[in-house]
Scaffold this motif. Structure first.
Motif, short mmCIF file in Angstrom:
data_model
loop_
_atom_site.label_atom_id
_atom_site.label_comp_id
_atom_site.label_asym_id
_atom_site.label_seq_id
_atom_site.Cartn_x
_atom_site.Cartn_y
_atom_site.Cartn_z
N PRO A 1 34.22 54.34 54.40
CA PRO A 1 33.76 55.19 53.39
C PRO A 1 33.63 56.65 54.16
O PRO A 1 32.58 56.68 55.16
N TYR A 2 34.02 57.77 53.79
CA TYR A 2 33.73 58.99 54.40
C TYR A 2 33.20 60.13 53.29
O TYR A 2 33.29 59.97 52.00
N THR A 3 32.44 61.19 53.88
CA THR A 3 32.07 62.10 53.27
C THR A 3 33.02 63.43 53.57
O THR A 3 32.82 63.65 54.98
N GLY B 1 40.29 65.16 59.81
CA GLY B 1 40.37 66.58 59.31
C GLY B 1 41.66 66.52 58.31
O GLY B 1 42.54 65.72 58.62
N LEU B 2 41.52 67.15 57.54
CA LEU B 2 42.61 67.16 56.29
C LEU B 2 43.09 68.56 56.13
O LEU B 2 42.21 69.41 55.94
N VAL C 1 39.81 70.59 55.29
CA VAL C 1 38.67 69.83 54.78
C VAL C 1 38.11 68.84 56.00
O VAL C 1 39.04 68.38 56.76
N THR C 2 36.95 68.95 56.15
CA THR C 2 36.50 68.04 57.31
C THR C 2 35.84 66.78 56.82
O THR C 2 34.97 66.97 55.77
N CYS C 3 35.99 65.68 57.29
CA CYS C 3 35.49 64.54 56.89
C CYS C 3 34.65 63.65 57.94
O CYS C 3 35.13 63.68 59.01
N GLU C 4 33.44 63.25 57.67
CA GLU C 4 32.80 62.23 58.58
C GLU C 4 32.55 60.89 57.73
O GLU C 4 32.32 60.87 56.88
#
Length: 515
Positions: free
Chosen positions: A45-47, A182-183, A202-205
């Motif tokens: 799961p990413y945010t 990263g998207l 968009v950056t996701c962690e």
């Protein structure tokens, strides 16, 4: 230069000489590494941070990896895919732009670990083809749908591509664990034209701290005879070739792969007998030699008009080595093209730096300056000559930058320049370095050193709130005419290469800049 074609045909391909070329020996795929493979899969799961706020996204990463490998053996992940499930709420921005399809380019950071040693690698340029966006009145899964967020009216973007190899230098239990994502999302209208704006970064962690490895690999103790250097003379050539030279140990060096490349060289050179000189240069497939690395650089940039210098860095750089690799046995040269992205707090830029100058020779001025990277990645071109014992090497780094100023004070009094005081267009910063491999001296891409060059600073625009300050900064900072008179000197640290996380240069070090 005149070269005997038959003599050149017997000359082995020089893969491991100076700079970036030393790294290439660690990347030749081993025949052993394809055995005992498994399809590894993990869902995390990413945010993801969208302009409208944080959005949840389930990301499934898949790759074919071996169950076990020898210490130093090259591991090449295959069948890599990154499936990103975006919920309907994350798509509202695109439907508001009247977009009907969405594609993506993904960059996944993975941590390669064994024991106490770890290094991050970047799985870049993973491309997801366009998928249809759900219509605004859709509340459920499209009947034709290729993934739409598990019935939420979302989409699933599946990014695939080739990724760098990795080699673990010591036995133990190794893990490959996904981290930041990263998207770059591209949206298109029904007639196929890009929306305005056309892209969204968009950056996701990971949404929590739970460690979810993609794969666990048993690294066996591997001992045996040392592989021969690729610069060893071929049998019978004697002193016609430079003597073998020591280099840093190269994990995963595979003599069979070198023989395959040498065979390719010889086959191409045989075409010279048919008077086809264009057959001599050979472009090595990038999947054989490409990998990622990280390093830092720091230095100073002179502002000639202000009679001062601004400190730069330390700048964190993500490097993709050997994106293009051309060996020309006729000319005894090797040309390598690599790419560099600057990164600071998730942005493509150098860290902000504060500088103090004497404007017009008498007025103290302080300002915070940011150099932002624009356009494509910076290009590193390395040219090595292999028919001399020293293996001289020339490297040229070319980056497109934009300069932004803020927090300006003149004689201690704040000057409101606004949020977008910057050069009116990007400018090109070209830095050059020169070195040799044997003995190592000067600048080499893999080992670092000093790079120097000049830049032309364009006029400024967008400066001032309530008054036009563009002419002030243009006259004080910008270059005269087209003359590139602002001198820059950067010191690069050695590369921390993803294929050798236990190497002496990992994690990457911050260099001491030289004036």
């Amino acid at each position: 230069m005149t070269v005997d074609a038959r003599a050149a045909a017997r000359r082995p391909l020089h893969l491991a000489v100076g700079g970036a070329l030393v790294v290439a020996t660690a990347l030749i795929p081993s025949a052993e590494s394809v055995a005992a493979d498994q399809t590894s899969e993990v869902t995390i799961p990413y945010t993801c941070q969208f302009p409208s706020g944080a959005e949840k996204a389930d990301v499934t990463i898949k790759a074919v990896l071996p169950v076990s490998a020898g210490a130093g053996e090259v591991i090449r992940p295959a069948g890599v895919s990154v499936e990103v499930s975006l919920e309907r709420s994350a798509l509202l921005r695109f439907t508001a732009l009247e977009a009907t399809t969405l594609s993506a380019v993904a960059e996944l950071t993975v941590r390669n670990s064994v024991g106490e040693h770890a290094a991050d690698a970047s799985w870049q340029q993973l491309e997801a083809p366009a998928v249809d966006l759900p219509a605004e009145d859709e509340e459920q899964v499209d009947s034709q749908g290729e993934g739409d967020g598990q019935g939420t009216g979302g989409v699933v973007l599946t990014a695939t591509g080739d990724v760098p190899t990795v080699a673990f230098g010591s036995p133990g239990r190794a893990t490959i664990t996904p981290a930041g994502l990263g998207l770059t999302l591209a949206s298109f209208t029904q007639d196929g034209t890009p929306t305005s704006p056309p892209e969204l970064a968009v950056t996701c962690e990971p949404a929590d701290d739970e460690e979810r490895p993609l794969a666990r690999i048993t690294v066996r103790d591997s001992t045996g005879p040392t592989a021969p250097s690729p610069s060893d003379p071929a049998p019978g050539e004697g002193a016609s070739e430079p003597p073998a030279k020591p280099a840093r140990p190269a994990p995963g060096l595979d003599p069979d792969a070198h023989r395959k490349i040498d065979d390719l060289t010889e086959a191409r050179l045989e075409a010279l007998d048919d008077e086809d000189p264009g057959s001599c240069p050979i472009e090595i497939p990038p999947e054989w030699v490409m990998t990622t690395a990280e390093t830092y650089a720091a230095g100073y940039a002179n502002a000639v008009k202000l009679d001062g210098a601004a400190a730069l860095g330390p700048a964190f750089m993500k490097v993709v080595l050997n994106k293009r690799y051309i060996n020309d046995s006729c000319a005894s040269t090797v040309d390598v093209t690599s790419e560099v992205e600057f990164e600071y707090e998730g942005k493509r830029q150098l860290p902000p730096t504060k500088a103090t100058f004497l404007s017009y020779g008498f007025m103290p001025t302080t300002a915070t300056m940011v150099l932002e990277q624009v356009g494509p990645p910076a290009v590193v071109q390395t040219h090595t000559v292999t028919n001399t014992p020293a293996y001289p090497e020339e490297s040229t780094v070319t980056a497109q930058l934009s300069m932004r100023l803020y927090d300006v004070k003149v004689n201690g009094v704040p000057l409101d320049v606004g949020p977008d005081c910057r050069t009116e267009r990007p400018f090109e910063q070209v830095l050059k370095g020169y070195g040799q491999s044997y003995p190592p001296a000067g600048y080499l891409v893999a080992y670092g050193g000093n790079l120097t060059g000049y830049a032309h600073i364009p006029p400024f625009q967008g400066c001032g709130v309530g008054e036009d300050l563009d002419p002030l900064f243009t006259s004080a900072i910008s270059s005269v005419g087209k003359k590139a008179d602002n001198y820059t000197k950067m010191t690069q640290a050695p590369l921390c290469v993803a294929t050798n996380p236990e190497g002496p240069d990992c994690p990457p070090k911050v260099p001491k800049p030289e004036r």
